[in-house]
Write a protein that holds these residues in place. Structure first.
Motif, PDB file in Angstrom:
ATOM      1  N   ASP A 138       0.820  -1.223   0.000  1.00 43.89           N
ATOM      2  CA  ASP A 138       0.000   0.000   0.000  1.00 43.89           C
ATOM      3  C   ASP A 138       0.851   1.270   0.000  1.00 43.89           C
ATOM      4  O   ASP A 138       0.537   2.246  -0.663  1.00 43.89           O
ATOM      5  CB  ASP A 138      -0.920   0.041   1.236  1.00 43.89           C
ATOM      6  CG  ASP A 138      -2.067  -0.948   1.129  1.00 43.89           C
ATOM      7  OD1 ASP A 138      -2.217  -1.562   0.055  1.00 43.89           O
ATOM      8  OD2 ASP A 138      -2.801  -1.113   2.122  1.00 43.89           O
ATOM      9  N   LYS A 192      -4.530   6.032   2.145  1.00 42.68           N
ATOM     10  CA  LYS A 192      -5.856   6.052   1.540  1.00 42.68           C
ATOM     11  C   LYS A 192      -6.363   7.500   1.464  1.00 42.68           C
ATOM     12  O   LYS A 192      -6.867   7.923   0.417  1.00 42.68           O
ATOM     13  CB  LYS A 192      -6.803   5.179   2.383  1.00 42.68           C
ATOM     14  CG  LYS A 192      -8.052   4.776   1.683  1.00 42.68           C
ATOM     15  CD  LYS A 192      -8.657   3.518   2.304  1.00 42.68           C
ATOM     16  CE  LYS A 192     -10.037   3.253   1.735  1.00 42.68           C
ATOM     17  NZ  LYS A 192     -11.111   3.840   2.522  1.00 42.68           N
ATOM     18  N   GLU A 251      -7.152   9.661  -1.902  1.00 45.09           N
ATOM     19  CA  GLU A 251      -8.529  10.085  -2.180  1.00 45.09           C
ATOM     20  C   GLU A 251      -8.610  11.603  -2.448  1.00 45.09           C
ATOM     21  O   GLU A 251      -9.611  12.075  -2.957  1.00 45.09           O
ATOM     22  CB  GLU A 251      -9.425   9.731  -0.992  1.00 45.09           C
ATOM     23  CG  GLU A 251      -9.868   8.262  -1.027  1.00 45.09           C
ATOM     24  CD  GLU A 251     -10.508   7.827   0.302  1.00 45.09           C
ATOM     25  OE1 GLU A 251     -10.829   6.624   0.404  1.00 45.09           O
ATOM     26  OE2 GLU A 251     -10.658   8.661   1.198  1.00 45.09           O
TER      27      GLU A 251
END
Ligand code: SAH
Length: 248
Positions: free
Chosen positions: A198, A243, A247
């Motif tokens: 990630d 994340k 975004e």
């Protein structure tokens, strides 16, 4: 405090010869050990195993048959893997006598221990050995180092008996900060790998030796349950940040 037979299991991973399973049960019983686990044995139960177990058919009959290594390791805090040959990446390696001392020490802290034995033809896989905090090697002829499976079981069983305690081992109460169970550590490794992907540190198409080296690092430190929880909390926080950034 010595080795406690009740919290020590011998795990044979995919043994192919039933005779070896019987002989391993016999080897264990002669040394006062009884907790035998079999992962995907070929051709078991079998008359040959029972015959080779001789008077140890009770140990054989009580053996726990599992379909995965995870199942065989359930509840264990320490896993040691026996190996007939050196591998390409060094791993902490013990001789049988050091191994029994390590087992006694782990059990003194309330732990449950598994000792793994590999396939007759190919031993344990690298992935299986990486699950182990320690590798155990029986010093032998470097040009012919591979013992028969049951012979290897006999030597380790003898060392465990030699280190056996005459006193009744105390029934330690497990505390919150005890060593993590191997399944918790395994879940941490999965989480670590996922998080490293990630955050673009690990390239899944070109992983190299990264996870292996990290595993080696962490098995050396003997993680406590509380530490595993902290590390996983950090990973989750890092994943959350990535994340959020993506975004935006
Ligand atoms: N050809 C395999 C040897 C398998 S022998 C290999 O090269 O790995 C079957 C099992 O017996 C091994 O997986 C290991 O569990 C045990 N064993 C045999 N010789 C050993 C040794 N010298 N030290 C520790 N374990 C040994």
């Amino acid at each position: 405090m010595g080795v406690d037979a009740r919290r020590l299991r011998f795990v044979l991973v995919e043994p192919s010869h039933p005779g070896n399973i019987g002989a391993a049960a016999r080897a264990m019983k002669t040394m006062g050990l009884s907790r035998l686990y079999l992962v995907n044995p070929d051709n078991y139960p079998s008359a040959e195993a029972t015959a080779r177990a001789s008077g140890a058919d009770d140990v054989l009959a009580a053996a726990t048959v599992c379909s995965t290594l995870d199942e065989a390791l359930a509840g264990c805090n320490m896993v040691l893997g026996t190996s007939a040959r050196p591998r390409n990446l060094e791993w902490p390696t013990l001789a049988p006598r050091e191994c029994s001392a390590q087992v006694a020490q782990e059990q003194g802290g309330g732990g449950e221990v598994a000792l793994l034995f590999g396939r007759e033809r190919s031993g344990l896989t690298n992935a299986e050995l990486e699950r182990c905090q320690f590798r155990v090697h029986i010093p032998s002829n470097p040009d012919y180092s591979s013992l028969n499976l049951a012979a290897a079981v006999q030597i380790l069983a003898y060392e465990m008996a030699l280190a056996g305690s005459v006193q009744t081992p105390s029934d330690d109460v497990r505390q919150d900060d005890s060593h993590a169970e191997q399944i918790e550590v395994e879940r941490f490794f999965e989480h670590l790998q996922e998080a490293l992907i990630d955050i673009d540190f690990l390239d899944p198409d070109n992983p190299r030796q990264l996870m292996r080296r990290l595993r080696r690092l962490f098995v050396r430190t003997r993680l406590l349950t509380t530490e595993v929880n902290i590390l996983r909390g950090i990973l989750t926080a890092a994943q959350r940040q990535v994340k959020l950034v993506r975004e935006r």
